[in-house]
Design an enzyme around this catalytic site. Structure first.
Site, PDB file in Angstrom:
ATOM      1  N   ASP A   1      54.429  32.893  24.871  1.00  0.00           N
ATOM      2  CA  ASP A   1      53.990  32.800  26.109  1.00  0.00           C
ATOM      3  C   ASP A   1      53.784  31.762  26.929  1.00  0.00           C
ATOM      4  OD1 ASP A   1      52.906  33.966  28.749  1.00  0.00           O
ATOM      5  OD2 ASP A   1      51.614  35.986  27.338  1.00  0.00           O
TER       6      ASP A   1
ATOM      7  N   ASP B   1      54.369  33.588  32.367  1.00  0.00           N
ATOM      8  CA  ASP B   1      53.515  34.760  32.952  1.00  0.00           C
ATOM      9  C   ASP B   1      53.148  33.557  34.201  1.00  0.00           C
ATOM     10  OD1 ASP B   1      50.491  35.220  31.963  1.00  0.00           O
ATOM     11  OD2 ASP B   1      50.142  33.575  33.342  1.00  0.00           O
TER      12      ASP B   1
ATOM     13  N   GLU C   1      56.771  36.975  34.253  1.00  0.00           N
ATOM     14  CA  GLU C   1      56.072  38.057  34.753  1.00  0.00           C
ATOM     15  C   GLU C   1      56.022  38.092  36.523  1.00  0.00           C
ATOM     16  OE1 GLU C   1      51.449  39.561  34.851  1.00  0.00           O
ATOM     17  OE2 GLU C   1      51.810  37.275  34.991  1.00  0.00           O
TER      18      GLU C   1
ATOM     19  N   HIS D   1      49.552  43.995  27.509  1.00  0.00           N
ATOM     20  CA  HIS D   1      47.912  43.935  27.886  1.00  0.00           C
ATOM     21  C   HIS D   1      47.241  43.765  28.808  1.00  0.00           C
ATOM     22  CE1 HIS D   1      49.867  40.204  28.687  1.00  0.00           C
ATOM     23  NE2 HIS D   1      48.683  39.367  29.140  1.00  0.00           N
ATOM     24  N   ASP D   2      47.068  44.668  29.918  1.00  0.00           N
ATOM     25  CA  ASP D   2      47.175  44.279  31.714  1.00  0.00           C
ATOM     26  C   ASP D   2      47.097  45.805  31.789  1.00  0.00           C
ATOM     27  OD1 ASP D   2      46.726  41.444  31.238  1.00  0.00           O
ATOM     28  OD2 ASP D   2      49.012  41.167  32.826  1.00  0.00           O
TER      29      ASP D   2
HETATM   30  C1  GLC Z   1      48.941  37.358  33.564  1.00  0.00           C
HETATM   31  C2  GLC Z   1      48.656  37.920  32.425  1.00  0.00           C
HETATM   32  C3  GLC Z   1      46.356  37.784  32.621  1.00  0.00           C
HETATM   33  C4  GLC Z   1      46.506  36.763  32.463  1.00  0.00           C
HETATM   34  C5  GLC Z   1      46.933  36.171  33.864  1.00  0.00           C
HETATM   35  C6  GLC Z   1      46.549  35.114  34.152  1.00  0.00           C
HETATM   36  O1  GLC Z   1      48.641  38.187  34.379  1.00  0.00           O
HETATM   37  O2  GLC Z   1      49.332  39.048  31.735  1.00  0.00           O
HETATM   38  O3  GLC Z   1      46.687  38.924  31.450  1.00  0.00           O
HETATM   39  O4  GLC Z   1      44.939  37.168  32.989  1.00  0.00           O
HETATM   40  O5  GLC Z   1      48.234  36.211  33.622  1.00  0.00           O
HETATM   41  O6  GLC Z   1      46.799  33.747  33.172  1.00  0.00           O
END
Ligand code: GLC
Ligand code: MG
Length: 553
Positions: A100, A202, A258, A331-332
């Site tokens: 990641d 990310d 993402e 995980h979100d």
């Molecule tokens: C992304 C991750 C999340 C994190 C955020 C900040 O959305 O998936 O878990 O809190 O980025 O890095």
């Protein structure tokens, strides 16, 4: 089988939230050796790529998404030797490790930021985003960070504000600075050399900052959501093309971004040969039940037709070029059995329904840990039981906007990130077999029935179903290389589509309702039933039944 396909298009990807996966040393926190111990479980559902959430050295303000050193493993998760052993042991099973990359921001404890914040004229002074206050001393813009509060924090030493899209402990990097960009590319290349099979990028749609100006306030706090000002803005693709050239070129790895803020229509610019990534996660289908992504209390009714449309659009936009990462959890996000279905629906049926959709759409399925068990959301009533900082902040935000404590709590039950983060349930024993110590986060009460050991014994379980799906996908290659065609588009109860290659056509029928539903038998004419999650009668699907047929073409 079309042999121009890449390894990552043919396999199953699996996301591991390390701290909740398996604890090998009894400290209550999952770790790298824990993953190595469970590789056979992962192999059993077909996993060939493991996306690990960040395990770099970090103060853990946002559970690892605040990186203090891109080159070190955090002690809590193990050592670099453990990581190398994991890469090696996984490799022996034909599984690759995906890292990641958190490249929009670092931790405020990262030496880069410590230096940058120390004065206005140090060598890294321009590696983060620094701005003067407005004449009245207030923040440079009225942007609200994604986790609540102003997106700007004052720094005494520099007498300036710095920008943070997320927490104040996560200062945003300045991608306009070429030295900073080089430092990031070097870190990524280091992991390629270690043997990483790919990267998940990310929060990558926020790296390019537009002009700094106030937005129209959207809530009573006078601020506007930063996402609406900075996501996917002009010029971002130039940076990402550079990343692709510098890090990916010549290496047999994949990238998945993402991509909050990228719509299905944008996909051709983002993925494929001309794009910047191999795949991007879009979020339309996971926020389908929210009126406004920044407010968990404002839910909306959605229809199956809308969901089908969103997914079909992405399938269409990645048909010629690019590839689709199929996901319903991470995980979100909430647990899919709780997210898309009424609370009284049978999780064994709905878990298998979504699993079937995952493994039969065109793309690489990204299974999130516990999804293969049918894990559900938690509904704790004390906000102090929650760990996730964004959940706590969001709860406070709702209260300050005038929602009652009960409304705020209900919103948390639906959308807290902790529902996905409760420890993985391995057995019916103490702590669900996750740890011999005290788990860092409470375990979901449903573990006596919902756990890997019990589900392995039960042929009708969600886990057994995922194992069957993985074999099915390997044996019926049109599920991998076939084209996608939505059928029965106007049906608001059944999600139906075909996957077709030169020799075979699969027909997938998924009943998204709790009632038996009829369908026209003609659509399965000449086809044989490969798999069904209920007793199938031709022309009729049982509540939440998933059925896959196949015919020769
Ligand atoms: C992304 C991750 C999340 C994190 C955020 C900040 O959305 O998936 O878990 O809190 O980025 O890095
Ligand atoms: Mg541990």
């Amino acid at each position: 089988m079309n042999d121009t396909m890449k390894w990552w298009q043919k396999t199953i990807a699996y996301e591991i939230y390390i701290r909740s996966f398996y604890d090998s040393d009894g400290d209550g926190i999952g770790d790298l050796n824990g993953i190595t111990e469970k590789l056979d479980h992962l192999k059993s559902i077909g996993a060939g790529a493991l996306w690990l959430t960040p395990c770099y050295r970090s103060p853990q303000a946002d559970n690892g998404y605040d990186i203090a050193d891109y080159y070190e493993i955090d002690e809590m998760f193990g050592t670099m030797d453990d990581m190398e052993r994991l890469i090696h042991e996984a490799g022996r099973r034909d599984i690759r490790i995906v890292m990641d990359l958190v490249f929009n921001h670092t931790s405020d404890r990262n030496p880069w930021f410590i230096e940058s914040s120390s004065s206005r004229d140090n060598p890294k002074s321009d590696w983060y985003i620094w701005r003067d206050a407005k004449p009245d001393g207030s923040a440079p813009t009225n942007w609200r960070g994604i986790f609540g509060g102003s997106a700007w924090t004052w720094c005494e030493a520099r007498q300036q504000y710095y920008l943070h899209t997320f927490l104040k402990e996560q200062p945003d990097l300045n991608w306009e600075n070429p030295d900073m960009r080089n430092a990031l590319y070097d870190a990524a290349s280091y992991w390629v050399k270690k043997g990483a099979g790919g990267f998940r990028m990310d929060a990558v749609t926020y790296i390019k900052k537009p002009e700094f100006r106030d937005g129209v306030p959207d809530y009573g706090d006078g601020m506007c959501a930063i996402h609406n000002m900075t996501a996917n803005t002009e010029g971002i693709l130039d940076f990402l093309h550079e990343f692709k050239d510098r890090v990916q070129k010549g290496n047999d790895i994949f990238t998945v971004g993402e991509a909050n803020g990228v719509s299905a229509a944008d996909l051709p610019l983002w993925v494929g040969d001309k794009g910047v990534f191999d795949m991007v996660f879009e979020f339309g289908h996971v926020v389908i039940d929210l009126k406004d992504e920044t407010n968990w209390a404002e839910r909306r009714d959605w229809t199956l037709k809308e969901l089908k449309h969103l997914i079909s659009e992405s399938q269409k936009n990645t048909a010629e070029s690019g590839w689709y990462p199929v996901f319903f959890e991470n995980h979100d996000q909430p647990r899919c059995v709780s997210h898309y279905f009424p609370s009284d629906a049978d999780r064994k049926m709905t878990g298998r329904l979504i699993g079937t959709l995952m493994y039969t759409l065109r793309g690489t399925p990204f299974v999130y840990q516990g999804q293969e068990l049918g894990m559900q959301n938690v509904s704790w009533n004390d906000i102090n039981d929650y760990n996730d900082i964004s959940t706590k902040n969001h709860y406070d935000f709702l209260i300050s906007e005038g929602y009652s404590a009960q409304q705020a709590m209900e919103a948390v039950h639906h959308f807290s990130r902790d529902s996905a983060r409760t420890p993985m349930q391995w057995t019916a024993g103490k702590n669900a077999g996750f740890t011999t110590g005290i788990p860092w986060l409470k375990i979901n009460d449903d573990y006596p029935e919902c756990n890997a050991a019990s589900e392995s014994e039960d042929m009708t379980s969600v886990l057994s179903w995922y194992r069957r799906l993985s074999v099915l996908r390997d044996q019926h290659r049109e599920l991998i290389d076939g084209s996608y065609l939505e059928i029965m588009k106007d049906n608001d109860q059944i999600f139906a589509f075909t996957r077709r290659n030169d020799t075979h056509e699969a027909v997938i029928l998924l009943n998204f309702t709790g009632q038996a539903v009829s369908y026209d038998k003609e659509i399965i004419e000449g086809a044989e039933l490969l798999i069904t999650s209920a007793d199938h009668t031709k022309g009729r699907l049982q509540p939440y039944e998933a059925a896959v047929f196949e015919r020769r073409v």
